[in-house]
Write an enzyme that holds these catalytic residues in place. Structure first.
Site, PDB file in Angstrom:
ATOM      1  N   ASP A  62       0.811  -1.208   0.000  1.00 41.50           N
ATOM      2  CA  ASP A  62       0.000   0.000   0.000  1.00 41.50           C
ATOM      3  C   ASP A  62       0.854   1.272   0.000  1.00 41.50           C
ATOM      4  OD1 ASP A  62      -2.226   1.550   0.171  1.00 41.50           O
ATOM      5  OD2 ASP A  62      -3.088   0.531   1.904  1.00 41.50           O
ATOM      6  N   ASP A  63       0.797   2.028  -1.065  1.00 39.68           N
ATOM      7  CA  ASP A  63       1.495   3.324  -1.168  1.00 39.68           C
ATOM      8  C   ASP A  63       3.018   3.193  -1.226  1.00 39.68           C
ATOM      9  OD1 ASP A  63      -1.093   4.241  -0.846  1.00 39.68           O
ATOM     10  OD2 ASP A  63      -0.651   5.638   0.775  1.00 39.68           O
ATOM     11  N   CYS A 123      -5.928   3.830  -3.838  1.00 40.17           N
ATOM     12  CA  CYS A 123      -5.941   2.426  -3.393  1.00 40.17           C
ATOM     13  C   CYS A 123      -7.108   1.607  -3.951  1.00 40.17           C
ATOM     14  CB  CYS A 123      -6.043   2.355  -1.874  1.00 40.17           C
ATOM     15  SG  CYS A 123      -4.977   3.477  -0.975  1.00 40.17           S
ATOM     16  N   ARG A 125      -7.346  -1.673  -6.564  1.00 44.18           N
ATOM     17  CA  ARG A 125      -7.693  -3.009  -6.071  1.00 44.18           C
ATOM     18  C   ARG A 125      -8.922  -3.560  -6.801  1.00 44.18           C
ATOM     19  NH1 ARG A 125      -5.026  -3.240  -0.681  1.00 44.18           N
ATOM     20  NH2 ARG A 125      -3.500  -1.586  -0.924  1.00 44.18           N
ATOM     21  N   LYS A 151      -6.123  -5.778   3.341  1.00 50.79           N
ATOM     22  CA  LYS A 151      -7.054  -4.652   3.139  1.00 50.79           C
ATOM     23  C   LYS A 151      -8.000  -4.941   1.972  1.00 50.79           C
ATOM     24  CE  LYS A 151      -6.390   0.067   1.385  1.00 50.79           C
ATOM     25  NZ  LYS A 151      -5.505   1.252   1.489  1.00 50.79           N
ATOM     26  N   HIS A 175     -11.303  -2.793   1.279  1.00 49.77           N
ATOM     27  CA  HIS A 175     -11.541  -1.441   0.774  1.00 49.77           C
ATOM     28  C   HIS A 175     -12.502  -1.420  -0.413  1.00 49.77           C
ATOM     29  CE1 HIS A 175      -9.506   2.779   0.249  1.00 49.77           C
ATOM     30  NE2 HIS A 175     -10.554   2.805   1.030  1.00 49.77           N
ATOM     31  N   HIS A 190       1.574   2.099   4.107  1.00 49.93           N
ATOM     32  CA  HIS A 190       0.628   3.228   4.220  1.00 49.93           C
ATOM     33  C   HIS A 190       0.781   3.858   5.604  1.00 49.93           C
ATOM     34  CE1 HIS A 190      -3.188   5.395   4.149  1.00 49.93           C
ATOM     35  NE2 HIS A 190      -3.515   4.883   2.968  1.00 49.93           N
ATOM     36  N   ASP A 239      -0.073  -0.545  -4.983  1.00 53.65           N
ATOM     37  CA  ASP A 239      -1.374  -0.114  -5.531  1.00 53.65           C
ATOM     38  C   ASP A 239      -1.375   1.302  -6.091  1.00 53.65           C
ATOM     39  OD1 ASP A 239      -1.188   1.145  -3.071  1.00 53.65           O
ATOM     40  OD2 ASP A 239      -3.294   0.823  -2.550  1.00 53.65           O
ATOM     41  N   ASN A 240      -0.393   2.113  -5.713  1.00 55.34           N
ATOM     42  CA  ASN A 240      -0.254   3.473  -6.252  1.00 55.34           C
ATOM     43  C   ASN A 240       1.081   4.021  -5.774  1.00 55.34           C
ATOM     44  OD1 ASN A 240      -2.733   3.777  -3.926  1.00 55.34           O
ATOM     45  ND2 ASN A 240      -0.838   4.880  -3.511  1.00 55.34           N
ATOM     46  N   LYS A 281       1.014   9.849  -5.340  1.00 59.30           N
ATOM     47  CA  LYS A 281      -0.352   9.327  -5.116  1.00 59.30           C
ATOM     48  C   LYS A 281      -1.392  10.437  -5.316  1.00 59.30           C
ATOM     49  CE  LYS A 281      -3.195   7.231  -1.437  1.00 59.30           C
ATOM     50  NZ  LYS A 281      -3.205   6.630  -0.102  1.00 59.30           N
TER      51      LYS A 281
HETATM   52 CA   LIG Z   1      -2.603   2.804  -1.645  1.00 59.40          CA
END
Ligand SMILES: [Ca+2]
Length: 570
Positions: free
Chosen positions: A39-40, A77, A81, A139, A141, A232, A338-339, A393
């Site tokens: 994540d991130d 995010c 996903r 996660k 989301h 994240h 994811d980003n 992001k």
């Molecule tokens: Ca993310």
């Protein structure tokens, strides 16, 4: 990245998956699939992408497969996903925007349901229907009402966090009051009332996945979705990791960025001609900082780096487990972020204020990284993480939508390759289905499915094609919170929004000579720009994009009311 010359491609040793045992062969054994998302994490945050952060397990994996240097995701995010698990554009799969980013005119509209809608079949659903065991830890989301739980979208066993982020330890606090209604964990069909005292997200997600895989009693293949919330923010890491990078970042942003760029050139991730990127100029330079600020800035990056090394350690535990139970040889790994890295500070999250944060968290230097602290990487370090790219992001700049992707495993015969083939996150869905010999239906549960946006990478992975996606023929289009982009071959049209730019206007870049997006060619090549923006307009119409009008609805109605919608966006 498309400016990597093909002669940089290293050591291609022929081809794929038990060679003669393609999905059509009678001997074909369906592979296990382990899909790992972080994540991130920025483009250059792994050792095998040029980082000083130690990631030996992922590096090992990368050497047993292929690293993509031109892989694209959404800038946020949940849309990434949703595309990963459906192969369908985010404006059609329910994540037209990411909650709570809806304006009133977008709220609950088709494609903007805020959860996976009924026009898609999710990978776990289709894999499970075709004889796979399906496990998830991490996660989600993608919807917070029961009908949307992972257990009700195809996962046989799941331990999932339903929101966008939270404290990584057992107190699992919300990112802000605006996230409170979706800040909780579920296990299969049930809400998790409390987490164990020694909980740490990365460790426990790994423990759950290891449990699911080792407790499986039959020999059927599995599809595992391991969606970590690290790195994240809030930046949290167990005590034994806190000082692993002590002193490493005292040299400041610019030196680390230069070192990463040099390493990326050395290992063939970027072209030798890529220049040093001074960044957007929106964040501090190291020399501008007082000594006290330098100390706290360096500490934040120490914790961020430690989170990534810790991620790698737990991924190593997964790999060791698979070896121990003799399933490693038949497992194909996908690893992606994811980003791009996130420049925003804690105060950005809806409902947070400096006063709220001061009252609720202890951000004294000696407490940073612990369970009751809340700090973020911040803009200057995010720009380092996204080396060599500009932006981050939430934007459609290369730093926001360009991510690392590794596809690897003992049965992948392409070794140690850094490829500049175009690839989009939607391409993973058809690739996984191809690897498993499964065909996507046109209808699912009586609903007609939205068209796939993705292309299978199977032919590329088997050496039968030189690229996954020819973006000149099949351009890539992006829209998230009104940041837009179209990438067609070497050309990129992009529109950013304030505060990233003063005016939201279309810009034009030649990524082959200017991957840093520094020379806007819009006024020099208006015809080319128009060609690209017309393609974006056509795309937007096709996928049902709804232009955001007015302020965010959550500000008007509050988080409790905002999150009342159900899985069908009603
Ligand atoms: Ca993310």
């Amino acid at each position: 990245m498309r400016y990597v010359q093909s002669n940089l491609i290293i050591l291609v040793i022929v081809v794929l998956f038990g060679c003669s045992q393609g999905p059509d062969s009678k001997e074909f054994t369906k592979p296990n699939i382990l899909l790992i998302v972080v994540d991130d994490l920025g483009y250059s945050d792994l050792d095998c992408y040029g980082s000083e952060i130690k990631t030996p397990n992922l590096d090992n994996l990368a050497h047993q497969g292929v690293r993509f240097t031109d892989f694209y995701v959404s800038s946020l995010c949940a849309p990434t996903r949703a595309m990963l698990l459906t192969g369908v554009d985010n404006h059609q799969n329910g994540l037209g925007t990411m909650p709570p980013g809806h304006t009133e005119n977008q709220y609950l509209k088709p494609g903007y349901e805020g959860s996976l809608n009924n026009q898609v079949v999710a990978l776990p659903e289709i894999m499970h229907d075709n004889g796979y065991h399906t496990y998830m830890a991490g996660k989600w989301h993608l919807g917070h009402h029961k009908e949307s739980y992972p257990a009700n979208r195809g996962f046989e066993r799941s331990f999932a966090f339903l929101g966008g982020g939270s404290g990584h330890f057992s107190n699992a606090f919300a990112l802000g009051p605006g996230e409170q209604p979706v800040t909780f964990y579920v296990k299969d069909q049930d809400t998790v009332e409390s987490l164990p005292n020694d909980f740490y997200s990365t460790k426990n997600f790994s423990d759950e996945m290891i449990k699911y895989i080792t407790e499986q009693e039959d020999d059927s293949p599995f599809f595992g979705y391991l969606a970590y919330t690290a790195p994240h923010d809030p930046l949290h890491v167990p005590d034994e990791y806190l000082d692993k990078y002590k002193g490493v970042y005292d040299v400041g942003y610019e030196k680390i960025k230069k070192d990463r760029l040099a390493r990326m050139k050395k290992i063939g991730i970027v072209n030798q001609t890529v220049p040093y990127n001074p960044g957007t100029g929106k964040f501090s330079q190291w020399e501008d900082l007082h000594d006290k600020d330098k100390k706290s800035q360096a500490r934040k990056m120490e914790i961020y780096a430690a989170m990534i090394e810790n991620l790698d350690y737990h991924i190593g535990r997964m790999i060791d487990t698979l070896k121990k139970i003799e399933k490693y040889e038949n497992t194909i790994f996908f690893f992606l972020s994811d980003n791009g890295a996130n420049p925003k500070e804690a105060v950005f999250y809806p409902g947070n204020s400096k006063e709220f944060l001061a009252e609720n968290f202890d951000n004294n230097f000696s407490n940073l990284g612990k369970s009751n602290s809340f700090v973020s990487q911040g803009g200057s370090w995010a720009e380092v993480s996204n080396t060599p790219f500009t932006y981050f992001k939430t934007t459609t700049g290369e730093g926001g939508i360009h991510a690392p992707l590794i596809i690897a495993g003992p049965s992948v015969k392409i070794r140690n390759l850094a490829t500049n083939s175009g690839m989009h996150v939607c391409d993973i869905f058809p690739t996984v289905l191809d690897l498993a010999g499964i065909t996507r239906p046109d209808n699912y549960n009586g609903n007609e499915l939205a068209p796939l946006y993705g292309f299978s990478a199977m032919k590329f992975l088997s050496g039968d094609d030189v690229q996954v996606r020819n973006t000149t023929i099949n351009p890539l289009h992006f829209e998230m919170v009104e940041c837009r982009a179209t990438i067609k071959g070497k050309w990129k049209a992009m529109m950013l929004q304030p505060p990233y730019v003063d005016n939201p206007e279309w810009q034009l870049y030649d990524l082959s000579t200017d991957p840093l997006e520094k020379q806007n060619l819009a006024s020099q090549q208006p015809v080319r720009l128009q060609e690209l923006t017309q393609e974006w307009d056509k795309y937007a119409k096709n996928v049902g994009y709804i232009h955001a009008e007015g302020e965010l609805l959550i500000i008007k109605i509050g988080p409790q009311e905002f999150y009342k919608y159900d899985s069908l966006g009603k």
